[in-house]
Enzyme design. Structure first.
Site, PDB file in Angstrom:
ATOM      1  NE  ARG A 224      -4.166  -1.636   0.102  1.00 43.05           N
ATOM      2  CZ  ARG A 224      -4.250  -2.621  -0.775  1.00 43.05           C
ATOM      3  NH1 ARG A 224      -3.265  -2.809  -1.639  1.00 43.05           N
ATOM      4  NH2 ARG A 224      -5.302  -3.417  -0.803  1.00 43.05           N
ATOM      5  CG  HIS A 272      -2.541  -0.833  -7.743  1.00 42.80           C
ATOM      6  ND1 HIS A 272      -3.129  -0.025  -6.812  1.00 42.80           N
ATOM      7  CD2 HIS A 272      -2.641  -2.094  -7.248  1.00 42.80           C
ATOM      8  CE1 HIS A 272      -3.600  -0.765  -5.810  1.00 42.80           C
ATOM      9  NE2 HIS A 272      -3.301  -2.026  -6.048  1.00 42.80           N
TER      10      HIS A 272
END
Length: 309
Positions: A224, A272
């Site tokens: 994250r 991502h």
């Protein structure tokens, strides 16, 4: 009949609808799967946090919300979501994360970036050490962290794992707590971040913890974005203390075009892609959780609201 609401972006329906129907049939579940059930008739919600459904007040019959995402930081604090919440941990997502992490670890270990930069006719052999001489530390020992740790161990890397609470995992040197974090970082030539995004994990890598790394360490973050203090990392890169960072996740996504990471010579940005939910295997997990709910068995991957994941 079990009423299941599909609450995700509308373009996902065409992909998920037939796969969910097959998974329900294989699990011997009689399901009415729709996008538009009346809220007070819904038994389960198959959910993506970026859907239009944000208020669960009227889902008075709902037994569980089954997220299609591994991360639940965007919804765990939703006060209207009072029913059980399960995050997605599926074999396809795990396999994708392991492949991405192992690939970038080997890229660093084998000095592939330096080899690619030498394609100019210069004959200058680069011989890396064996994996057994390249200590790796993984921050976060959940399902994904453990899977990556075991895969790297199988390749011969000495793997240290750190988590906030004490754990014992075969083949992995496990540490915990703040002193354990410093110790885990102190030997790491490669650091991999796979912690959840919670207030307690924000800026796990900051000026102080980055300073605990040996000079020349490399960082891989598929976890994250908020796990890293961006300015502290840029400072460590500019000072040469950290040699390189490969980053797949960011505080703002897409990463703004003017962000310093894009232009930094010692940062690799990926958009991502480290671990994406695979619809086929995700649908099997959803069906199994509904089967469990209907038979009074514990749900898989139930979120601890207090811990935030």
């Amino acid at each position: 009949m079990i009423n299941v609401q599909f609450a995700a972006l509308s373009e996902r329906w065409a992909t998920y609808q037939p796969l969910l129907q097959k998974a329900f049939k294989d699990a011997d579940l009689s399901v009415d799967l729709r996008q538009d059930h009346a809220p007070d008739t819904v038994d389960y919600v198959v959910y993506a946090p970026n859907s239009d459904l944000q208020d669960f007040t009227h889902h008075t019959r709902c037994k569980a919300v089954l997220s299609l995402w591994a991360g639940v930081e965007a919804i765990v604090g939703n006060d209207t979501l009072t029913m059980p919440l399960c995050r997605m941990v599926d074999p396809g997502l795990t396999a994708g994360m392991v492949e991405w992490v192992v690939g970038h670890t080997l890229r660093y270990h084998l000095e592939l970036d330096r080899c690619l930069a030498m394609q100019n006719g210069e004959w200058a052999p680069l011989v890396p050490p064996l994996a057994q001489s390249r200590p790796v530390t993984i921050l976060g020992l959940g399902a994904l962290g453990q899977a990556c740790a075991q895969a790297l161990h199988a390749l011969g890397f000495p793997v240290t794992g750190w988590s906030r609470s004490e754990k014992a995992i075969e083949n992995i040197h496990c540490l915990h707590g703040q002193e354990g974090l410093k110790q885990a970082l102190s030997t790491a030539q490669i650091v991999i971040l796979l912690l959840p995004d919670t207030p307690a994990t924000e800026n796990t890598l900051n000026a102080q913890t980055l300073a605990a790394l040996p000079k020349g360490a490399r960082i891989i973050n598929p976890g994250r974005g908020p796990l890293i203090d961006d300015q502290a990392l840029l400072d460590a890169l500019n000072q040469g203390h950290v040699a390189h960072a490969t980053l797949d996740v960011f505080r703002i996504e897409p990463l703004p075009k003017d962000h310093p990471y894009w232009a930094h010579p010692n940062v690799t940005v990926t958009p991502h892609i480290a671990a994406e939910t695979r619809p086929k295997t995700a649908c099997d997990v959803i069906a199994e959780n509904i089967r469990r709910g209907e038979h009074g068995e514990p749900f898989l991957n139930l979120v601890d609201r207090n811990a935030g994941y």
